[in-house]
Scaffold this active site. Structure first.
Site, PDB file in Angstrom:
ATOM      1  N   ASP A  37       0.854  -1.186   0.000  1.00 28.29           N
ATOM      2  CA  ASP A  37       0.000   0.000   0.000  1.00 28.29           C
ATOM      3  C   ASP A  37       0.891   1.236   0.000  1.00 28.29           C
ATOM      4  O   ASP A  37       1.970   1.237   0.619  1.00 28.29           O
ATOM      5  CB  ASP A  37      -0.910   0.028   1.230  1.00 28.29           C
ATOM      6  CG  ASP A  37      -1.907   1.180   1.173  1.00 28.29           C
ATOM      7  OD1 ASP A  37      -2.930   1.046   0.490  1.00 28.29           O
ATOM      8  OD2 ASP A  37      -1.632   2.233   1.789  1.00 28.29           O
ATOM      9  N   GLU A  39       1.087   5.662   0.288  1.00 24.70           N
ATOM     10  CA  GLU A  39       0.502   6.980   0.496  1.00 24.70           C
ATOM     11  C   GLU A  39       1.245   7.933  -0.415  1.00 24.70           C
ATOM     12  O   GLU A  39       2.468   7.808  -0.608  1.00 24.70           O
ATOM     13  CB  GLU A  39       0.619   7.426   1.959  1.00 24.70           C
ATOM     14  CG  GLU A  39      -0.071   6.505   2.951  1.00 24.70           C
ATOM     15  CD  GLU A  39      -1.554   6.349   2.698  1.00 24.70           C
ATOM     16  OE1 GLU A  39      -2.168   7.278   2.149  1.00 24.70           O
ATOM     17  OE2 GLU A  39      -2.093   5.276   3.035  1.00 24.70           O
ATOM     18  N   HIS A 178      -5.423   5.035   6.474  1.00 23.38           N
ATOM     19  CA  HIS A 178      -4.726   5.873   5.490  1.00 23.38           C
ATOM     20  C   HIS A 178      -3.248   6.019   5.835  1.00 23.38           C
ATOM     21  O   HIS A 178      -2.617   7.009   5.468  1.00 23.38           O
ATOM     22  CB  HIS A 178      -5.388   7.247   5.349  1.00 23.38           C
ATOM     23  CG  HIS A 178      -6.723   7.195   4.686  1.00 23.38           C
ATOM     24  ND1 HIS A 178      -6.901   6.868   3.371  1.00 23.38           N
ATOM     25  CD2 HIS A 178      -7.974   7.421   5.184  1.00 23.38           C
ATOM     26  CE1 HIS A 178      -8.182   6.892   3.069  1.00 23.38           C
ATOM     27  NE2 HIS A 178      -8.853   7.212   4.154  1.00 23.38           N
ATOM     28  N   ASP A 183      -2.896  -0.108   6.322  1.00 27.77           N
ATOM     29  CA  ASP A 183      -3.780  -0.453   5.209  1.00 27.77           C
ATOM     30  C   ASP A 183      -3.337  -1.746   4.525  1.00 27.77           C
ATOM     31  O   ASP A 183      -4.179  -2.539   4.073  1.00 27.77           O
ATOM     32  CB  ASP A 183      -3.819   0.690   4.191  1.00 27.77           C
ATOM     33  CG  ASP A 183      -4.619   1.888   4.708  1.00 27.77           C
ATOM     34  OD1 ASP A 183      -4.972   1.889   5.896  1.00 27.77           O
ATOM     35  OD2 ASP A 183      -4.866   2.818   3.920  1.00 27.77           O
TER      36      ASP A 183
END
Length: 583
Positions: A37, A39, A178, A183
């Site tokens: 994952d 960001e 988030h 995540d």
């Protein structure tokens, strides 16, 4: 390198691990996967940067390694991203750059299949950075848990396949935050639940999973350019055909993302693939927020009646239970509402059943004889204690005069507008009597019909309460410290806008009200408003967070409305479902 399609793809593989390699006949249980994952500073792989990578390596249902690091993006982090993720510029100031991080990640994940939730997004960023930095990228197959979820779960079970929604559905132990590692951990649990489902359907290897997932039609892929230039904003999109006809209308919170999804082949509905194959372009209408998009979608459906939509394209179509204006009123089923009516009802048989129940409870005549200027109504009863089966509900052993009959019509009228629930009490007494007589099949049918009557009355009264208000201004938080605003007039959306963070909302409200559409009330309980639009507005207003800014009159339900019977109706629904499961 090939773009990721949000699904398992093996067409690009060569050498060991190629499509003919027996390794892909290994059990899913024995295969190493890395769930990743990211960001980022935004949604564009070409223009935005990675701020955090989190990854979990799994095999055999067990976690065998984790990878997590912040990344210095080399650029400012937008305030909305800081608010969403909690990652600040101070936090990444001493973090490694993406080149160092990506090299380490490739070594960590080498030999594994990459998995991500919305793999197109994550793989797009990783591949773009690997290409830019000339870093070897040995991963040519990826698995998207969004695609898996859409293939495995029904829309009734999972209306949304957002990670947070699936985490709630499967009640995973690590909730999405988030932040990349949290995540990724949540995605691991979701993946395990999804693979359990496909295992029950005989899918046990990667090759079988590849065959099980939907394939992208090359003709669909070739049309991806139709989504180019669409804004990442709420709105309505219209697929148009070769003669410029509207094929399909839809709504989206993010127009670009939603329209792009039509060209991946992940939608299992054959008619949608056929529609996209016919389409020559996509038009759009950008909207202030999701409510305006939903309303515009309903209006465009009514205006164009697209061939590939299954939602209602006739907003005023439906059946109404109407109290006639005759000297001795009766209930009838009509396409046209009056002030003394309830509806709309999708099925004529249901409407007729409800009309018959209410007429019987109130003692209204069910014969169709014209009363004209007659001073009395008389349908003779043929049996002591009531009329024969199929006879007039007002049958009696003597003529009924207007003073005898009109209170019955008044009781029905008061039931419709919510001023009295005496008729509902009569119907529940009838149910109790059937149960006492041990006529359980008849009691069950009566219960189901009564529940449907209560639900219909409650819905009509709710929407009528909104539709009678000449002007209502409502605000809701937009999740970015601003406000979504709506001006509603007689059950229709007359104006919509937003007051973004830092902008005083009242001047925006004044401007919206001044520019709002003029709406003249029509006939019927909904004052001419389409029921679907009014229902959409009612839900938006009454969900948590809504605030009434201004109203020309009170927004309230009548004192004896059918909503008071909602708990009774829910119990009846539960009893019916239990009976169905047993049978």
């Amino acid at each position: 390198m090939a773009m990721d399609d949000g699904q398992l793809t093996f067409a690009d593989l060569d050498g060991d691990g190629g499509p003919e390699d027996d390794g892909f006949d290994r059990s899913l249980f024995d295969t190493t996967m890395v769930v990743v994952d990211l960001e980022t500073t935004g949604g564009s792989a070409s223009g935005d940067q990675i701020t955090e990578i989190g990854a979990v390596k799994i095999r055999g249902g067990e976690v065998i390694g984790e990878f997590a690091t912040l990344v210095d993006p080399g650029c400012p982090i937008p305030p909305k991203i800081v608010t969403l993720t909690g990652i600040t510029e101070a936090m990444v100031a001493d973090a490694p750059m993406i080149g160092e991080v990506l090299t380490s990640f490739v070594e960590f994940a080498r030999g594994a299949i990459l998995v991500a939730h919305n793999a197109r997004f994550d793989m797009g960023f990783l591949r773009t950075n690997a290409r830019r930095l000339d870093i070897e990228w040995p991963f040519h197959a990826s698995l998207c848990t969004v695609t898996l979820a859409r293939r495995i779960l029904s829309r009734e079970e999972a209306p949304s396949v957002r990670l947070s929604a699936l985490a709630d559905l499967f009640d995973v132990s690590v909730r999405p935050t988030h932040r990349a590692l949290d995540d990724a951990r949540a995605t691991v649990e979701v993946l395990h639940h999804l693979l359990e489902r496909v295992g029950n359907q005989g899918v046990g290897t990667y090759r079988e999973l590849t065959a099980y997932l939907p394939r992208t039609n090359p003709r669909l892929r070739a049309k991806r350019s139709m989504a180019h230039g669409l804004p990442a904003r709420p709105g309505v999109y219209l697929f148009r055909g070769p003669s410029d006809e509207v094929l399909y209308v839809g709504t989206a919170i993010d127009l670009r993302r939603r329209v792009s999804s039509y060209f991946t082949g992940n939608d299992p509905r054959p008619r949608i693939s056929e529609m996209v194959d016919l389409a020559t372009r996509v038009d759009h209408v950008e909207c202030a927020h999701g409510l305006e998009a939903g309303v515009r979608e309903l209006r465009l459906l009514a205006a164009h009646a697209p061939a590939y939509n299954r939602r209602s394209t006739q907003p005023h179509r439906g059946w109404w239970v109407v109290l006639t204006a005759e000297r001795f009123p009766r209930l009838k089923v009509s396409r046209t509402p009056t002030d003394d009516s309830i509806g709309p009802i999708g099925n004529r048989t249901t409407a007729a059943t409800i009309a018959d129940m209410v007429a019987q409870a109130a003692g209204l005549r069910s014969c169709t004889t014209r009363s004209g200027s007659a001073s009395h109504h008389w349908c003779r009863s043929e049996a002591v204690g009531g009329p024969r089966i199929g006879g007039c509900h007002a049958a009696s052993d003597r003529p009924l005069t207007l003073p005898d009959y009109l209170p019955r019509a008044s009781a029905v009228r008061e039931l419709m507008i919510g001023d009295s629930d005496v008729v509902l009490r009569t119907l529940t007494d009838r149910l109790a009597h059937l149960s006492e007589m041990q006529m359980f099949e008849s009691a069950a049918r009566h219960r189901d019909r009564l529940s449907a009557t209560i639900d219909l009355l409650a819905r009509c009264q709710r929407l009528s309460a909104l539709s009678r208000i000449a002007e209502l201004v409502v605000a809701r938080p937009d999740n970015h410290h601003g406000w979504e605003l709506a001006v509603i007039r007689h059950g229709r959306l007359a104006g919509a806008g937003v007051a973004r963070r830092g902008v005083a909302p009242m001047p925006v409200v004044d401007t919206l009200v001044a520019a709002a559409e003029t709406v003249l009330p029509g006939v019927g309980p909904l004052f001419g408003a389409p029921a679907e639009e009014t229902a959409l507005l009612y839900r938006w207003i009454t969900e948590p967070g809504g605030r009434i800014v201004a109203a020309s009159e009170a927004f309230a339900l009548p004192g004896a409305c059918a909503q008071r019977w909602s708990s009774w109706s829910r119990t009846a629904h539960d009893a019916r479902e239990s009976r169905r499961r047993v049978s």
